[in-house]
Design a protein around this motif. Structure first.
Motif, PDB file in Angstrom:
ATOM      1  N   GLU A  20       0.865  -1.244   0.252  1.00  0.00           N
ATOM      2  CA  GLU A  20      -0.053   0.149   0.017  1.00  0.00           C
ATOM      3  C   GLU A  20       1.198   1.248   0.035  1.00  0.00           C
ATOM      4  O   GLU A  20       0.909   2.502  -0.236  1.00  0.00           O
ATOM      5  N   THR A  21       1.875   2.169   0.689  1.00  0.00           N
ATOM      6  CA  THR A  21       2.667   2.208   1.016  1.00  0.00           C
ATOM      7  C   THR A  21       3.582   3.069  -0.516  1.00  0.00           C
ATOM      8  O   THR A  21       3.147   3.659  -1.166  1.00  0.00           O
ATOM      9  N   ILE A  22       4.019   1.689  -1.255  1.00  0.00           N
ATOM     10  CA  ILE A  22       4.702   1.964  -3.155  1.00  0.00           C
ATOM     11  C   ILE A  22       3.407   2.178  -4.272  1.00  0.00           C
ATOM     12  O   ILE A  22       3.031   3.381  -4.187  1.00  0.00           O
ATOM     13  N   LEU A  23       2.543   1.711  -3.795  1.00  0.00           N
ATOM     14  CA  LEU A  23       1.001   2.093  -4.191  1.00  0.00           C
ATOM     15  C   LEU A  23       1.005   4.026  -4.160  1.00  0.00           C
ATOM     16  O   LEU A  23       0.248   4.099  -5.402  1.00  0.00           O
ATOM     17  N   ALA A  60      -5.078  -9.091  -2.937  1.00  0.00           N
ATOM     18  CA  ALA A  60      -5.407  -8.917  -0.982  1.00  0.00           C
ATOM     19  C   ALA A  60      -5.588  -7.443  -0.867  1.00  0.00           C
ATOM     20  O   ALA A  60      -5.944  -7.199   0.012  1.00  0.00           O
ATOM     21  N   LEU A  61      -4.783  -6.613  -2.063  1.00  0.00           N
ATOM     22  CA  LEU A  61      -4.736  -5.499  -0.805  1.00  0.00           C
ATOM     23  C   LEU A  61      -5.682  -4.398  -1.255  1.00  0.00           C
ATOM     24  O   LEU A  61      -6.803  -3.971  -0.997  1.00  0.00           O
ATOM     25  N   ALA A  62      -6.786  -4.960  -1.881  1.00  0.00           N
ATOM     26  CA  ALA A  62      -8.198  -4.447  -2.742  1.00  0.00           C
ATOM     27  C   ALA A  62      -8.742  -4.493  -2.097  1.00  0.00           C
ATOM     28  O   ALA A  62      -9.918  -4.129  -1.386  1.00  0.00           O
ATOM     29  N   ALA A  63      -8.482  -6.585  -1.343  1.00  0.00           N
ATOM     30  CA  ALA A  63     -10.122  -6.681   0.226  1.00  0.00           C
ATOM     31  C   ALA A  63      -9.821  -5.472   1.004  1.00  0.00           C
ATOM     32  O   ALA A  63     -10.864  -5.488   2.402  1.00  0.00           O
ATOM     33  N   TYR A  91     -18.309   7.646   1.877  1.00  0.00           N
ATOM     34  CA  TYR A  91     -17.238   6.826   0.102  1.00  0.00           C
ATOM     35  C   TYR A  91     -16.115   8.010  -0.780  1.00  0.00           C
ATOM     36  O   TYR A  91     -14.896   7.701  -1.403  1.00  0.00           O
ATOM     37  N   LEU A  92     -16.828   9.292  -0.513  1.00  0.00           N
ATOM     38  CA  LEU A  92     -15.714  10.640  -1.591  1.00  0.00           C
ATOM     39  C   LEU A  92     -14.743  10.613  -0.223  1.00  0.00           C
ATOM     40  O   LEU A  92     -13.532  10.546  -0.819  1.00  0.00           O
ATOM     41  N   ALA A  93     -14.874  10.566   0.487  1.00  0.00           N
ATOM     42  CA  ALA A  93     -13.299  10.849   1.815  1.00  0.00           C
ATOM     43  C   ALA A  93     -12.910  10.185   1.981  1.00  0.00           C
ATOM     44  O   ALA A  93     -11.625  10.122   1.571  1.00  0.00           O
ATOM     45  N   PHE A  94     -13.067   8.651   1.413  1.00  0.00           N
ATOM     46  CA  PHE A  94     -12.155   7.359   1.432  1.00  0.00           C
ATOM     47  C   PHE A  94     -12.100   7.659  -0.162  1.00  0.00           C
ATOM     48  O   PHE A  94     -10.215   7.348   0.242  1.00  0.00           O
ATOM     49  N   ALA A  95     -12.102   7.984  -1.262  1.00  0.00           N
ATOM     50  CA  ALA A  95     -11.685   8.334  -2.408  1.00  0.00           C
ATOM     51  C   ALA A  95     -10.297   8.676  -2.639  1.00  0.00           C
ATOM     52  O   ALA A  95      -9.661   8.540  -2.859  1.00  0.00           O
ATOM     53  N   ARG A  96     -10.743  10.401  -1.586  1.00  0.00           N
ATOM     54  CA  ARG A  96     -10.314  11.024  -1.591  1.00  0.00           C
ATOM     55  C   ARG A  96      -8.876  11.026  -0.840  1.00  0.00           C
ATOM     56  O   ARG A  96      -7.709  11.719  -1.170  1.00  0.00           O
ATOM     57  N   ALA A  97      -8.849   9.886   0.050  1.00  0.00           N
ATOM     58  CA  ALA A  97      -7.652  10.135   0.952  1.00  0.00           C
ATOM     59  C   ALA A  97      -7.037   8.503   0.777  1.00  0.00           C
ATOM     60  O   ALA A  97      -6.123   8.711   0.850  1.00  0.00           O
ATOM     61  N   ASN A  98      -7.352   8.054  -0.414  1.00  0.00           N
ATOM     62  CA  ASN A  98      -6.521   7.046  -0.714  1.00  0.00           C
ATOM     63  C   ASN A  98      -7.275   6.458  -2.182  1.00  0.00           C
ATOM     64  O   ASN A  98      -7.548   5.319  -3.069  1.00  0.00           O
ATOM     65  N   PRO A  99      -6.462   8.397  -2.869  1.00  0.00           N
ATOM     66  CA  PRO A  99      -7.016   7.537  -4.264  1.00  0.00           C
ATOM     67  C   PRO A  99      -6.547   6.457  -4.831  1.00  0.00           C
ATOM     68  O   PRO A  99      -7.322   4.764  -5.776  1.00  0.00           O
ATOM     69  N   ALA A 100      -4.911   5.623  -5.095  1.00  0.00           N
ATOM     70  CA  ALA A 100      -5.058   4.861  -5.664  1.00  0.00           C
ATOM     71  C   ALA A 100      -5.518   3.336  -5.546  1.00  0.00           C
ATOM     72  O   ALA A 100      -5.918   2.665  -5.987  1.00  0.00           O
ATOM     73  N   LEU A 101      -5.136   3.255  -3.453  1.00  0.00           N
ATOM     74  CA  LEU A 101      -5.873   2.403  -3.838  1.00  0.00           C
ATOM     75  C   LEU A 101      -7.658   2.102  -3.806  1.00  0.00           C
ATOM     76  O   LEU A 101      -7.752   1.073  -3.921  1.00  0.00           O
ATOM     77  N   PHE A 102      -7.856   2.791  -3.748  1.00  0.00           N
ATOM     78  CA  PHE A 102      -9.959   3.410  -4.325  1.00  0.00           C
ATOM     79  C   PHE A 102      -9.752   2.977  -5.588  1.00  0.00           C
ATOM     80  O   PHE A 102     -10.744   1.885  -6.142  1.00  0.00           O
TER      81      PHE A 102
END
Length: 199
Positions: A20-23, A60-63, A91-102
């Motif tokens: 996740e750090t790399i992503l 696994a990271l997506a999960a 939902y939007l706040a999560f996407a904004r805080a974790n764009p690559a993971l989202f």
């Protein structure tokens, strides 16, 4: 390489944290099994032992991301101060805080769709989304599915357009100091008034 001892479960978690750090820092193209091992300070063979291959690690990271989002949605549902559309805001706040993971969470071509952990995480997330829309049934009617899909489409559609940069022209026309959240609130207000979809 760091000489960090791990027991079996801790090593898997450490590799996911490293991934996740790399992503987030370097992007999806930089995330490889070797890069994750290097970031975690372990043998380059360790990720393969735990995840098999790169799609296994990404799945696994997506999960992990989906479960994290589910937890936030569950907290919204149980809040006594909950307002209409708070789940969409979360939902939007999560996407904004974790764009690559989202974005990874919805890149089906990079994931293993039949992976049990991913299937379980997606099922739980959908149930949490349904509960935030007032639907507690295990089997949904078509009308309930329409209600659920409409709320999800509003939140996911806006988040995706924002992360993809597609909203930049609209945001550029807004008064100085306006934020994407201001535009989101205006969209939610329009939805509340039943104006979305009208000619």
């Amino acid at each position: 390489m760091k000489a960090t001892p791990y027991h079996h479960g801790a090593l898997r978690d450490a590799l996911l944290t490293a991934a996740e750090t790399i992503l987030q820092r370097d992007g999806l193209l930089a995330l490889t099994l070797r890069a994750a091992a290097r970031e975690a300070g372990v043998s380059h063979a360790a990720p393969g032992y735990h995840f098999g291959d790169l799609p296994g690690l990404l799945t696994a990271l997506a999960a992990v991301g989906i479960r994290r989002l589910s937890t936030q949605l569950r907290q919204i549902k149980s809040s006594p101060d909950r307002r209409t559309w708070d789940a969409a805001r979360a939902y939007l706040a999560f996407a904004r805080a974790n764009p690559a993971l989202f974005q990874l969470m919805f890149q089906s071509d990079r994931l293993q769709p039949d992976n049990p952990s991913l299937v379980e995480a997606r099922t739980e997330a959908m149930q949490q989304l349904a509960r935030t829309r007032g639907i507690d049934d295990r089997e949904f009617s078509v009308a309930q599915l329409g209600h659920l899909t409409g709320g999800w489409a509003i939140a996911h559609g806006f988040a995706t357009l924002l992360l993809d940069g597609r909203l930049a022209p609209l945001l550029g026309t807004m008064p100085p100091g306006s934020t994407p959240e201001d535009l989101f609130e205006a969209m939610l207000a329009s939805a509340e008034k039943g104006l979305i979809g009208q000619n």
